[in-house]
Scaffold this active site. Structure first.
Site, PDB file in Angstrom:
ATOM      1  N   TYR A  51       3.427 -81.695 -17.382  1.00 20.94           N
ATOM      2  CA  TYR A  51       2.133 -81.300 -17.110  1.00 20.94           C
ATOM      3  C   TYR A  51       1.661 -80.028 -17.684  1.00 20.94           C
ATOM      4  CZ  TYR A  51      -1.688 -80.797 -14.107  1.00 20.94           C
ATOM      5  OH  TYR A  51      -3.180 -80.586 -13.535  1.00 20.94           O
TER       6      TYR A  51
ATOM      7  N   LYS B 184      -0.751 -84.565 -12.899  1.00 21.40           N
ATOM      8  CA  LYS B 184      -0.931 -84.002 -11.451  1.00 21.40           C
ATOM      9  C   LYS B 184      -0.302 -85.091 -10.492  1.00 21.40           C
ATOM     10  CE  LYS B 184      -3.042 -80.589  -9.803  1.00 21.40           C
ATOM     11  NZ  LYS B 184      -3.315 -79.277 -10.334  1.00 21.40           N
TER      12      LYS B 184
ATOM     13  N   GLU C 226     -10.044 -82.922  -9.747  1.00 27.74           N
ATOM     14  CA  GLU C 226      -9.232 -81.968 -10.660  1.00 27.74           C
ATOM     15  C   GLU C 226     -10.006 -81.882 -12.013  1.00 27.74           C
ATOM     16  OE1 GLU C 226      -5.908 -79.827 -11.955  1.00 27.74           O
ATOM     17  OE2 GLU C 226      -6.350 -80.634 -10.008  1.00 27.74           O
ATOM     18  N   ASP C 227     -10.208 -80.423 -12.369  1.00 30.23           N
ATOM     19  CA  ASP C 227     -10.705 -80.211 -13.644  1.00 30.23           C
ATOM     20  C   ASP C 227     -12.302 -80.457 -13.784  1.00 30.23           C
ATOM     21  OD1 ASP C 227      -8.506 -78.646 -14.314  1.00 30.23           O
ATOM     22  OD2 ASP C 227      -7.710 -80.107 -15.450  1.00 30.23           O
TER      23      ASP C 227
ATOM     24  N   ASP D  60      -8.526 -76.848  -8.301  1.00 29.41           N
ATOM     25  CA  ASP D  60      -9.075 -75.609  -9.007  1.00 29.41           C
ATOM     26  C   ASP D  60      -9.769 -74.517  -7.933  1.00 29.41           C
ATOM     27  OD1 ASP D  60      -8.378 -76.688 -11.636  1.00 29.41           O
ATOM     28  OD2 ASP D  60     -10.095 -78.247 -10.927  1.00 29.41           O
TER      29      ASP D  60
ATOM     30  N   GLY E   4     -16.185 -68.431 -12.260  1.00 29.12           N
ATOM     31  CA  GLY E   4     -16.207 -69.738 -12.137  1.00 29.12           C
ATOM     32  C   GLY E   4     -15.775 -70.309 -10.713  1.00 29.12           C
TER      33      GLY E   4
ATOM     34  N   ALA F 209     -12.534 -71.154  -9.915  1.00 32.15           N
ATOM     35  CA  ALA F 209     -11.265 -70.652  -9.480  1.00 32.15           C
ATOM     36  C   ALA F 209     -11.596 -69.421  -8.845  1.00 32.15           C
ATOM     37  CB  ALA F 209     -10.365 -70.783 -10.832  1.00 32.15           C
TER      38      ALA F 209
ATOM     39  N   ASN G 217      -4.213 -68.895 -17.800  1.00 36.61           N
ATOM     40  CA  ASN G 217      -3.096 -69.607 -18.502  1.00 36.61           C
ATOM     41  C   ASN G 217      -3.518 -70.689 -19.388  1.00 36.61           C
ATOM     42  OD1 ASN G 217      -3.167 -72.306 -17.065  1.00 36.61           O
ATOM     43  ND2 ASN G 217      -2.847 -71.175 -15.380  1.00 36.61           N
TER      44      ASN G 217
ATOM     45  N   ASN H 105       0.060 -73.623  -8.561  1.00 32.08           N
ATOM     46  CA  ASN H 105      -0.557 -74.415  -7.746  1.00 32.08           C
ATOM     47  C   ASN H 105       0.501 -75.292  -7.201  1.00 32.08           C
ATOM     48  OD1 ASN H 105      -2.814 -72.828  -8.486  1.00 32.08           O
ATOM     49  ND2 ASN H 105      -4.208 -74.636  -8.274  1.00 32.08           N
TER      50      ASN H 105
END
Length: 597
Positions: A112, A185, A256-257, A280, A314, A316, A454, A499
């Site tokens: 991942y 994921k 996700e994302d 997120d 944002g 997050a 990251n 996470n």
């Protein structure tokens, strides 16, 4: 991959049995059935495998695991290792997960994040076998039919992970290539918490892409169109949720994302309609809260006395801000008082009310009144160019740039606020400078600094520098993995706010309880469970548990989530014992008996 219906896994007590009409090479080519040399002599005879396998029968999978790990280790690059693992998955699902679970700490970053980002950038070139469901905004009428084509009945699916791939990790918009995010994921869900891999679906919600490289690449496999927004996009998302709810009424929908303009809006729209979770926003906020719970205890300053600056506005960053605000409320502050103790700095500097329509709805509660900041110094900056992607409404930013007023930057905010907590989600390296950190440490006995961006190359500061600049007093957790830091005879273990410590257990708890929604209290229970797995009683201890113990952490998280769902009346399953409810829903990578029918 899914079994055919005749090959659905079924439980006999705690023993998994697979009944199938497949024979011969059909069995060996089905990654859910294939056991290779581990098929018994009786299974070989019944399934028509005699002569199709070497004569030796492997009593367990130890030899297979050793052989597979040797092959994995021989691959020359992390991307090659990533491709090897997913080809193993396409051949033998059980062996894939057994290998991943045995070497979880080593392989998780390869399967991942972060290596999946490299795979996505090369997806059209390394694409081998389709996994999951591809839904396209270019053909919205087919959404239900495409989901149904997966071949599962309503009770067969527990979890769907969907992405529109607009903001993948640190690499941005990658269109249909983003299916690998959903696939990866789900692999973490299974490896870390034992979510049954035969009861999940990865989904790509292909709304187009603004990535010119993809649009001009003849090998691109996705919807070749600029990314669509507005009513057409919303109708596409609605079609997906409606179809998923109809076909799989008990399933958890994981988002996700998604881009910052859509992530929170989608979550808020469907949170009370279906069991819905955005990693997120909620997962990041909750796992950071787990680290903060331990850091605040060690700092000696209660939550009601904390002041937080978040760099990165944002989904997050604001998700973390929401968690901090809610914890302050639980500790005795009013919601307004708690919100006023949080300052958010983004590309246009400190978020202030004069940004008006440029602020996203979830940012507005944290915007500082103009009168409050009128005496703070402003730094000239071309905020328009830098903010185009994150700030779609640009009126306030353009006016600010045209007036020459500039922005209230991070250094100015830290000097004025004297924060006790500094959080980084900026994806901009080096933003926590020595000057800023020393200024913060001058006013705080135990500064709490979490550089969370990251991969590692995007960190706001290294733990070694943070400890150096604060004379070893800083309480640190990071978003990417870092080595321990030794200073003045103390070994500082650097906890990673990954996470993966939280969302797999949360998902398992939602599945075990059949919760009708994911409540803030369930997220808080998950955060407290993660925090409790870190022993912070010794100097330099990690604020978060090690990823090497993910199965244990996930089980503990799941039990607390089930208990909270029951207490809130959200559990749709009958739960007598939360521990047993979780145990009965855990899948282990062990070979099943395969029966011919």
């Amino acid at each position: 991959m899914r079994y055919t219906r005749q090959a659905q896994p079924r439980r006999n007590g705690d023993k998994r049995v697979i009944r199938t009409t497949a024979r011969g090479y059909e069995v060996l080519r089905d990654p859910g059935l294939n056991k290779g040399t581990a098929f018994s002599e009786g299974e070989r005879a019944a399934l028509g495998l005699d002569g199709l396998l070497p004569p030796a029968v492997t009593a367990d999978m130890e030899q297979q695991l050793d052989r597979a790990y040797a092959a994995y280790s021989s691959e020359p690059t992390d991307l090659a290792k990533h491709v090897y693992m997913w080809r193993l998955h396409d051949n033998n699902v059980t062996l894939f997960y057994a290998l991943l679970q045995r070497h979880l700490l080593e392989m998780l970053p390869v399967v991942y994040d972060p290596v999946v980002g490299e795979a996505i950038e090369s997806y059209s070139e390394v694409f081998t076998r389709p996994r999951g469901v591809y839904l396209s905004l270019g053909d919205p009428e087919s959404v239900e039919a495409r989901l149904a084509a997966f071949g599962a009945d309503g009770d067969d699916i527990d979890l769907l992970v969907a992405s529109d791939a607009e903001e993948i990790l640190g690499i941005g918009d990658w269109g249909s290539n983003g299916i690998d995010i959903a696939v990866g994921k789900l692999a973490v869900y299974t490896a870390a918490a034992g979510i049954d891999p035969y009861r999940v679906i990865p989904v790509i919600l292909d709304a187009g892409t603004n990535n010119e490289k993809l649009l001009n690449d003849p090998m691109y496999i996705g919807y070749r169109h600029g990314r669509k927004r507005g009513k057409e996009y919303d109708a596409f998302i609605e079609a997906y949720v409606t179809a998923a709810q109809k076909l799989f009424p008990k399933a958890l929908l994981h988002w996700e994302d998604f881009g910052s303009t859509n992530a929170r809006r989608i979550l808020d729209t469907y949170a009370d309609r279906v069991p819905s979770f955005n990693d997120d926003v909620q997962g990041t906020g909750a796992v950071v809260m787990a680290g903060l719970l331990n850091a605040v205890r060690l700092s000696g300053t209660p939550w009601t006395g904390q002041r937080a600056v978040v760099l990165g506005g944002g989904s997050a960053g604001c998700g973390i801000a929401d968690q901090i605000r809610d914890q302050m409320v639980r500790s005795g502050l009013s919601k307004d008082e708690a919100t006023r103790r949080i300052w958010i700095v983004d590309l246009p500097g400190l978020l202030t009310e004069d940004l008006g329509p440029d602020l996203l709805p979830y940012q507005r509660p944290y915007a500082r009144p103009s009168a409050e900041v009128q005496d703070l110094a402003r730094t000239p900056c071309d905020v328009v160019t830098a903010a185009e992607t994150r700030w779609p409404a640009m009126a306030g930013l353009r006016a600010r740039a045209a007036s020459g007023d500039g922005i209230i930057d991070l250094a100015t905010v830290v000097a004025a606020v004297k924060p006790t907590i500094l959080i980084g989600t900026s994806t901009t390296p080096g933003m926590f400078t020595e000057e800023i950190v020393r200024k913060m440490a001058a006013s705080v006995e135990r500064p709490i600094v979490f550089p969370l961006s990251n991969p590692t190359s995007l960190h706001e500061a290294t733990p070694a520098h943070l400890l150096e600049w604060t004379d070893g007093k800083c309480l640190v957790a990071t978003g990417a993995p870092f080595d321990d830091v030794e200073r003045d005879g103390v070994v500082h273990r650097i906890g990673q706010a990954n996470n993966a410590a939280l969302y797999p257990g949360l998902g398992l708890g939602v599945i075990a309880s059949r919760a009708s929604k994911v409540s803030p209290e369930m997220l808080q229970a998950a955060a407290e469970a993660v925090a409790g797995q870190a022993d912070v009683s010794t100097p330099g201890a990690s604020l978060l548990p090690s990823n090497s113990e993910l199965r244990t952490t996930s089980s503990i998280v799941a039990v607390q989530v089930v208990q909270t769902a029951v207490e809130q009346g959200l559990a749709r399953a009958t739960i007598d014992e939360p521990v047993e409810a979780v145990r009965r829903n855990v899948w282990w990578p062990e070979y099943s008996t395969v029966e011919a029918v």
